[in-house]
Design a protein around this motif. Structure first.
Motif, PDB file in Angstrom:
ATOM      1  N   LEU A 162       0.832  -1.200   0.000  1.00 23.76           N
ATOM      2  CA  LEU A 162       0.000   0.000   0.000  1.00 23.76           C
ATOM      3  C   LEU A 162       0.869   1.254   0.000  1.00 23.76           C
ATOM      4  CD1 LEU A 162      -2.662   1.490   0.136  1.00 23.76           C
ATOM      5  CD2 LEU A 162      -2.721   1.088   2.613  1.00 23.76           C
ATOM      6  N   TYR A 163       1.903   1.256   0.823  1.00 28.29           N
ATOM      7  CA  TYR A 163       2.781   2.431   0.907  1.00 28.29           C
ATOM      8  C   TYR A 163       3.445   2.700  -0.445  1.00 28.29           C
ATOM      9  CZ  TYR A 163       6.590   5.527   2.252  1.00 28.29           C
ATOM     10  OH  TYR A 163       7.461   6.589   2.324  1.00 28.29           O
ATOM     11  N   LYS A 164       3.968   1.661  -1.072  1.00 26.51           N
ATOM     12  CA  LYS A 164       4.628   1.824  -2.370  1.00 26.51           C
ATOM     13  C   LYS A 164       3.654   2.351  -3.421  1.00 26.51           C
ATOM     14  CE  LYS A 164       8.064  -1.848  -1.635  1.00 26.51           C
ATOM     15  NZ  LYS A 164       8.466  -3.225  -2.045  1.00 26.51           N
ATOM     16  N   SER A 165       2.422   1.841  -3.398  1.00 18.11           N
ATOM     17  CA  SER A 165       1.423   2.263  -4.385  1.00 18.11           C
ATOM     18  C   SER A 165       1.028   3.719  -4.179  1.00 18.11           C
ATOM     19  CB  SER A 165       0.183   1.371  -4.298  1.00 18.11           C
ATOM     20  OG  SER A 165       0.500   0.038  -4.615  1.00 18.11           O
ATOM     21  N   LEU A 166       0.840   4.125  -2.924  1.00 21.36           N
ATOM     22  CA  LEU A 166       0.471   5.514  -2.650  1.00 21.36           C
ATOM     23  C   LEU A 166       1.604   6.470  -3.003  1.00 21.36           C
ATOM     24  CD1 LEU A 166      -1.551   5.386   0.700  1.00 21.36           C
ATOM     25  CD2 LEU A 166      -2.397   5.855  -1.598  1.00 21.36           C
ATOM     26  N   ILE A 167       2.837   6.080  -2.703  1.00 16.19           N
ATOM     27  CA  ILE A 167       3.982   6.920  -3.057  1.00 16.19           C
ATOM     28  C   ILE A 167       4.090   7.051  -4.577  1.00 16.19           C
ATOM     29  CG2 ILE A 167       6.503   7.021  -3.085  1.00 16.19           C
ATOM     30  CD1 ILE A 167       5.320   7.961  -0.470  1.00 16.19           C
ATOM     31  N   ALA A 168       3.874   5.939  -5.294  1.00 17.49           N
ATOM     32  CA  ALA A 168       3.949   5.980  -6.756  1.00 17.49           C
ATOM     33  C   ALA A 168       2.886   6.913  -7.329  1.00 17.49           C
ATOM     34  CB  ALA A 168       3.781   4.570  -7.324  1.00 17.49           C
ATOM     35  N   ASN A 169       1.661   6.853  -6.760  1.00 19.74           N
ATOM     36  CA  ASN A 169       0.597   7.741  -7.235  1.00 19.74           C
ATOM     37  C   ASN A 169       0.887   9.192  -6.870  1.00 19.74           C
ATOM     38  OD1 ASN A 169      -2.194   6.417  -8.317  1.00 19.74           O
ATOM     39  ND2 ASN A 169      -1.028   4.954  -7.092  1.00 19.74           N
ATOM     40  N   TYR A 170       1.411   9.402  -5.674  1.00 18.19           N
ATOM     41  CA  TYR A 170       1.780  10.756  -5.236  1.00 18.19           C
ATOM     42  C   TYR A 170       2.834  11.346  -6.168  1.00 18.19           C
ATOM     43  CZ  TYR A 170       4.907  13.918  -2.694  1.00 18.19           C
ATOM     44  OH  TYR A 170       5.737  14.946  -2.356  1.00 18.19           O
ATOM     45  N   GLU A 171       3.845  10.550  -6.499  1.00 14.80           N
ATOM     46  CA  GLU A 171       4.925  11.041  -7.352  1.00 14.80           C
ATOM     47  C   GLU A 171       4.442  11.306  -8.773  1.00 14.80           C
ATOM     48  OE1 GLU A 171       7.913   8.057  -6.886  1.00 14.80           O
ATOM     49  OE2 GLU A 171       8.732   8.972  -5.037  1.00 14.80           O
ATOM     50  N   SER A 172       3.476  10.487  -9.250  1.00 13.75           N
ATOM     51  CA  SER A 172       2.960  10.709 -10.604  1.00 13.75           C
ATOM     52  C   SER A 172       2.124  11.981 -10.697  1.00 13.75           C
ATOM     53  CB  SER A 172       2.113   9.507 -11.042  1.00 13.75           C
ATOM     54  OG  SER A 172       0.889   9.459 -10.325  1.00 13.75           O
ATOM     55  N   LEU A 173       1.605  12.441  -9.546  1.00  6.20           N
ATOM     56  CA  LEU A 173       0.781  13.651  -9.518  1.00  6.20           C
ATOM     57  C   LEU A 173       1.566  14.885  -9.092  1.00  6.20           C
ATOM     58  CD1 LEU A 173      -2.327  12.133  -7.664  1.00  6.20           C
ATOM     59  CD2 LEU A 173      -2.169  12.611 -10.103  1.00  6.20           C
ATOM     60  N   ARG A 174       2.818  14.710  -8.788  1.00  7.38           N
ATOM     61  CA  ARG A 174       3.570  15.734  -8.076  1.00  7.38           C
ATOM     62  C   ARG A 174       3.785  17.019  -8.875  1.00  7.38           C
ATOM     63  NH1 ARG A 174       8.515  13.237  -5.063  1.00  7.38           N
ATOM     64  NH2 ARG A 174       9.147  12.920  -7.232  1.00  7.38           N
ATOM     65  N   ASP A 175       3.579  16.987 -10.202  1.00  9.00           N
ATOM     66  CA  ASP A 175       3.721  18.215 -10.986  1.00  9.00           C
ATOM     67  C   ASP A 175       2.707  19.259 -10.536  1.00  9.00           C
ATOM     68  OD1 ASP A 175       5.795  17.230 -12.393  1.00  9.00           O
ATOM     69  OD2 ASP A 175       4.589  16.577 -14.101  1.00  9.00           O
ATOM     70  N   GLY A 176       1.610  18.788  -9.960  1.00  6.41           N
ATOM     71  CA  GLY A 176       0.667  19.691  -9.290  1.00  6.41           C
ATOM     72  C   GLY A 176      -0.304  20.398 -10.208  1.00  6.41           C
ATOM     73  N   GLU A 268       5.837  12.202   2.631  1.00  7.13           N
ATOM     74  CA  GLU A 268       6.120  10.761   2.650  1.00  7.13           C
ATOM     75  C   GLU A 268       5.917  10.184   4.049  1.00  7.13           C
ATOM     76  OE1 GLU A 268       8.412  12.396  -0.844  1.00  7.13           O
ATOM     77  OE2 GLU A 268       8.022  13.031   1.219  1.00  7.13           O
ATOM     78  N   GLU A 269       6.335  10.931   5.077  1.00  6.19           N
ATOM     79  CA  GLU A 269       6.124  10.471   6.457  1.00  6.19           C
ATOM     80  C   GLU A 269       4.633  10.413   6.787  1.00  6.19           C
ATOM     81  OE1 GLU A 269       8.288  12.449   9.537  1.00  6.19           O
ATOM     82  OE2 GLU A 269      10.148  12.521   8.377  1.00  6.19           O
ATOM     83  N   ILE A 270       3.873  11.396   6.311  1.00 11.87           N
ATOM     84  CA  ILE A 270       2.430  11.416   6.572  1.00 11.87           C
ATOM     85  C   ILE A 270       1.748  10.221   5.901  1.00 11.87           C
ATOM     86  CG2 ILE A 270       0.289  12.700   6.155  1.00 11.87           C
ATOM     87  CD1 ILE A 270       1.919  15.275   6.478  1.00 11.87           C
ATOM     88  N   ILE A 271       2.177   9.903   4.673  1.00  7.46           N
ATOM     89  CA  ILE A 271       1.611   8.730   3.980  1.00  7.46           C
ATOM     90  C   ILE A 271       1.934   7.458   4.751  1.00  7.46           C
ATOM     91  CG2 ILE A 271       1.806   7.315   1.893  1.00  7.46           C
ATOM     92  CD1 ILE A 271       2.166   9.907   0.298  1.00  7.46           C
ATOM     93  N   LYS A 272       3.153   7.346   5.276  1.00  5.84           N
ATOM     94  CA  LYS A 272       3.532   6.173   6.073  1.00  5.84           C
ATOM     95  C   LYS A 272       2.673   6.057   7.332  1.00  5.84           C
ATOM     96  CE  LYS A 272       6.673   3.608   5.869  1.00  5.84           C
ATOM     97  NZ  LYS A 272       6.763   2.194   5.359  1.00  5.84           N
ATOM     98  N   ILE A 273       2.430   7.182   8.003  1.00 15.14           N
ATOM     99  CA  ILE A 273       1.586   7.188   9.213  1.00 15.14           C
ATOM    100  C   ILE A 273       0.167   6.763   8.858  1.00 15.14           C
ATOM    101  CG2 ILE A 273       0.567   8.660  11.007  1.00 15.14           C
ATOM    102  CD1 ILE A 273       3.185  10.406  10.687  1.00 15.14           C
ATOM    103  N   TYR A 274      -0.334   7.280   7.739  1.00 14.24           N
ATOM    104  CA  TYR A 274      -1.682   6.922   7.294  1.00 14.24           C
ATOM    105  C   TYR A 274      -1.782   5.424   7.013  1.00 14.24           C
ATOM    106  CZ  TYR A 274      -5.737   6.335   4.277  1.00 14.24           C
ATOM    107  OH  TYR A 274      -6.903   5.872   3.738  1.00 14.24           O
ATOM    108  N   VAL A 275      -0.790   4.877   6.316  1.00 15.23           N
ATOM    109  CA  VAL A 275      -0.801   3.450   5.974  1.00 15.23           C
ATOM    110  C   VAL A 275      -0.796   2.592   7.236  1.00 15.23           C
ATOM    111  CG1 VAL A 275       0.577   1.588   4.966  1.00 15.23           C
ATOM    112  CG2 VAL A 275       0.213   3.719   3.694  1.00 15.23           C
ATOM    113  N   ASN A 276       0.033   2.947   8.212  1.00 17.90           N
ATOM    114  CA  ASN A 276       0.076   2.195   9.468  1.00 17.90           C
ATOM    115  C   ASN A 276      -1.263   2.271  10.196  1.00 17.90           C
ATOM    116  OD1 ASN A 276       2.734   1.384   9.132  1.00 17.90           O
ATOM    117  ND2 ASN A 276       3.563   3.166  10.194  1.00 17.90           N
TER     118      ASN A 276
END
Length: 470
Positions: A162-176, A268-276
């Motif tokens: 889940l963490y890897k998938s959310l980070i990948a989606n976050y990075e793909s959207l990061r152009d904002g 990234e830390e917030i996403i990790k906290i959310y996943v946990n």
């Protein structure tokens, strides 16, 4: 289950009745519709016209996956069939609510696999935390129970995935900014799930489907992101922290996660906290709701319509303030005080409140209250619940629990009495109480029954076998 569902559907067709069938996915929907025949159509992303076919009475049966079923709204629907178990009481009520829109009589059917070791691994029925090898267990089962648990887990095998998938989606959207992204139709439900998760932590402001390309099999989604540059500044991070903590606060008492988010240095830390949190709290919440539904169905298989509807109505009609008051009151009581409340005449209706509270935030004391209430009023011995409770209890608390169990033993039928004694014999050994002592204590306070004489016969056979041989 196909055979049982088809038998029901054939009867409804002969009676000229309209029926909606809910399944777990489009593959099951297509297989079932093929077995039913020309009177069935499948409502799916690839076949939206089925909605109009059913509305115009060009078919009598509409088969839909549970996700798409939310938007179905027709009059003159007489039957709802669940191909497999819903995942919660809420989902069950939402689905049966698709029928009876014109106050016509409605029949609801739930077709599900028997609870046996062949159909479901016993570990999946235990009210415990994370299951380490759940992926391999579900792959081996490959049935409605495995599909149910995959739905509970959002088809994600582990926290790491889940963490890897959310980070990948976050990075793909990061152009904002406000951009349109093309997503594959086959993975659109997973995509929406990830977008929602990034929404609840405040990174995404909103999104909606823009258009569909049938040739490329993609859906364009317009996504509005919090930042308009590829770097999140301090103010943006502060907004994300606030939105994430607002969500945690809304979902219940999550002070630990809120504290960790406040100290996070980046998204990234917030996403990790959310996943946990998601795995520790949110999945617990959904699994608990599913096990409560399964227990409800098993308990009421022989109950009449009025009893079932009354119990469901109680569950969904409680004022929020009443739920909170019960949470504050009972969470402060000791195991002994809870026992005294139950023996003293606590009403069964309180179980509805406690079930809702405990599915959001676990308390072994509230869990015990539910266990004893079901034992006293329904005669139902819930092995999974009591085993979870006993992982938290002290010797003194176990003594209080045992004394209360002995007092309500008479409310159970022979099957549940046998299960209760068999399991409590094992539990008691952990607290230095042997089987003979337990047996004596139970029947000093209760009338001698078939279980009592069965145990005597067992010991007599052991004794005489030793003296006279086989």
């Amino acid at each position: 289950m196909y055979k049982e569902v088809c038998e029901i559907i054939n009867k409804t067709i002969k009676n000229n009745e309209r029926t909606i069938v809910f399944t777990k996915n489009d593959q099951i929907s297509n297989n079932l519709a093929e077995k039913i025949g020309y009177e069935a159509d499948v409502f799916s992303i690839n076949n939206p016209d089925a909605y109009h076919h059913f509305a115009e009475n060009k078919c009598k049966v509409l088969v839909a996956s549970e996700g798409l079923g939310v938007g179905i709204n027709f009059q003159n629907v007489n039957n709802i069939v669940h191909f497999g178990l819903p995942v919660s009481k809420s989902e069950y009520v939402q689905q049966i609510g698709r029928a009876g829109r014109a106050n016509e009589a409605v029949t609801s059917y739930i077709i599900y696999l028997n609870i046996s070791d062949k159909n479901i691994d016993p570990v999946l029925l235990k009210r415990v935390g994370e299951i380490d090898n759940i992926s391999s267990i579900l792959d081996e089962l490959n049935n409605d129970y495995s599909q149910t648990y995959r739905k509970l887990n959002n088809n994600i095998d582990s926290k790491e995935d889940l963490y890897k998938s959310l980070i990948a989606n976050y990075e793909s959207l990061r152009d904002g900014g406000r951009l349109i992204y093309a997503y594959q139709i086959d993975f659109i439900e997973t995509t929406r799930r990830y977008l929602y998760m990034l929404y609840v932590i405040g990174y995404i402001n909103d999104w909606y489907s823009y258009s569909m390309d049938e040739k490329k099999k993609t859906i364009d989604i317009l996504v509005n992101i919090i930042n308009n540059a590829n770097k999140i500044n301090d103010n943006m991070l502060r907004i994300i922290k606030q939105k994430t903590n607002d969500y945690f606060d809304f979902m219940g008492n999550n002070r630990e996660s809120i504290s960790k988010v406040s100290k996070a240095n980046n998204i990234e830390e917030i996403i990790k906290i959310y996943v946990n949190w998601y795995h520790a709290k949110f999945l617990y919440h959904h699994k608990e709701q599913f096990l409560d539904l399964l227990s409800f169905i098993e308990m009421h298989k022989e109950s009449g319509n009025q009893v079932i509807m009354s119990r469901l109505k109680e569950y969904f009609s409680l004022p929020f303030i009443e739920v909170k008051n019960d949470e504050l009151h009972f969470s402060k009581l000791s195991i002994k005080e809870i026992s005294e409340n139950i023996i003293g005449g606590l009403d069964k209706s309180i179980a509805v409140n406690i079930e809702r509270i405990n599915s959001n935030q676990y308390s072994y004391k509230l869990d015990y209250l539910l266990f004893i209430l079901h034992l006293k009023f329904d005669g139902k011995f819930d092995k999974g619940r009591i085993e979870r409770i006993l992982t938290y209890t002290s010797n003194t608390e176990f003594t209080d629990i045992l004394n209360t169990v002995i007092r309500v033993y008479k409310n159970c039928d022979n099957r549940n009495r046998f299960d209760l004694l068999k399991n409590f014999e094992l539990y008691a050994q952990r607290y230095n109480i042997n089987g003979i002592e337990l047996f004596k204590r139970v029947f000093e306070s209760n009338e001698k029954d078939a279980i009592y004489y069965g145990v005597l016969a067992r010991f007599a056979n052991i004794k005489f076998r030793g003296s006279y041989g086989k």
